[in-house]
Scaffold this active site. Sequence first.
Site, short mmCIF file in Angstrom:
data_model
loop_
_atom_site.label_atom_id
_atom_site.label_comp_id
_atom_site.label_asym_id
_atom_site.label_seq_id
_atom_site.Cartn_x
_atom_site.Cartn_y
_atom_site.Cartn_z
N TYR A 147 -12.41 -2.30 -3.61
CA TYR A 147 -12.90 -2.45 -2.24
C TYR A 147 -14.42 -2.39 -2.16
O TYR A 147 -14.97 -2.09 -1.08
CB TYR A 147 -12.27 -1.40 -1.33
CG TYR A 147 -10.87 -1.77 -0.85
CD1 TYR A 147 -10.65 -2.88 -0.04
CD2 TYR A 147 -9.77 -1.00 -1.19
CE1 TYR A 147 -9.39 -3.23 0.41
CE2 TYR A 147 -8.48 -1.34 -0.74
CZ TYR A 147 -8.31 -2.45 0.06
OH TYR A 147 -7.06 -2.80 0.51
N LYS A 177 0.82 -1.21 0.00
CA LYS A 177 0.00 0.00 0.00
C LYS A 177 0.87 1.27 0.00
O LYS A 177 2.08 1.21 0.24
CB LYS A 177 -0.94 -0.05 1.21
CG LYS A 177 -1.95 -1.21 1.14
CD LYS A 177 -2.92 -1.15 2.32
CE LYS A 177 -3.96 -2.25 2.26
NZ LYS A 177 -4.94 -2.15 3.38
N HIS A 193 -2.06 -5.46 1.49
CA HIS A 193 -3.33 -6.18 1.28
C HIS A 193 -2.97 -7.59 0.84
O HIS A 193 -1.99 -7.79 0.14
CB HIS A 193 -4.15 -5.51 0.16
CG HIS A 193 -5.29 -6.39 -0.31
ND1 HIS A 193 -6.50 -6.42 0.34
CD2 HIS A 193 -5.35 -7.30 -1.32
CE1 HIS A 193 -7.28 -7.31 -0.27
NE2 HIS A 193 -6.60 -7.85 -1.27
N ASN A 243 -2.00 0.32 6.74
CA ASN A 243 -1.50 -0.94 7.30
C ASN A 243 -0.66 -1.75 6.32
O ASN A 243 -0.61 -2.97 6.37
CB ASN A 243 -2.65 -1.77 7.90
CG ASN A 243 -3.67 -2.20 6.87
OD1 ASN A 243 -3.54 -1.87 5.69
ND2 ASN A 243 -4.67 -2.94 7.29
N GLU A 263 -9.45 -11.03 -7.52
CA GLU A 263 -8.53 -9.91 -7.36
C GLU A 263 -7.37 -9.98 -8.35
O GLU A 263 -6.90 -8.95 -8.84
CB GLU A 263 -8.01 -9.87 -5.92
CG GLU A 263 -9.10 -9.49 -4.92
CD GLU A 263 -8.65 -9.49 -3.47
OE1 GLU A 263 -9.49 -9.18 -2.61
OE2 GLU A 263 -7.47 -9.80 -3.19
#
Length: 141
Positions: free
Chosen positions: A51, A11, A117, A114, A128
């Site tokens: 998302y 990320k 993913h 965080n 995905e």
Amino acid sequence: MAIERTLSIIKPDAVAKNVIGQIYARFEAAGLKVIAARMAHLSRAEAEAFYAVHKARPFFKDLVDFMISGPVMIQVLEGKNAILKNRDLMGATDPKKADAGTIRADFADSIDANAVHGSDAAETAKEEISFFFAGMNVYSR
Ligand code: UDP
């Protein structure tokens, strides 16, 4: 144990910290092979679509804003039990609750930022991977 593929995203926070290589080293040490990769700066529409499952959640807008705040590194990982193995390497969603030595414990700042993913199941992994790599020639190594 089955050879699986999973979708991983480093990320914007972790890309900004310049730790792509350190995170890749963890994949490699765990026996996961990077079989496709690309860097991208996601559009709002792409992040919202990726998302979409979280659309009704209170954190959705902040999550999308964060995911488009800078470039991300997107990869397909392949290996034995790759989906669960990657989730174990990542650690819990909230880095404060993540086990010591996991990617999130070591590189993430908060539940919003965080670091990584990872697909959570076989069906989502398939979806995905198609989302980011459809029509591309993904090899098996
Ligand atoms: N998230 C957040 N606040 C929350 C829960 C989740 O910002 O209270 C974000 C966080 O970046 C997380 C993502 O939404 O990684 C997707 O949530 P999920 O529960 O699927 O966690 P993950 O599978 O990434 O551990």
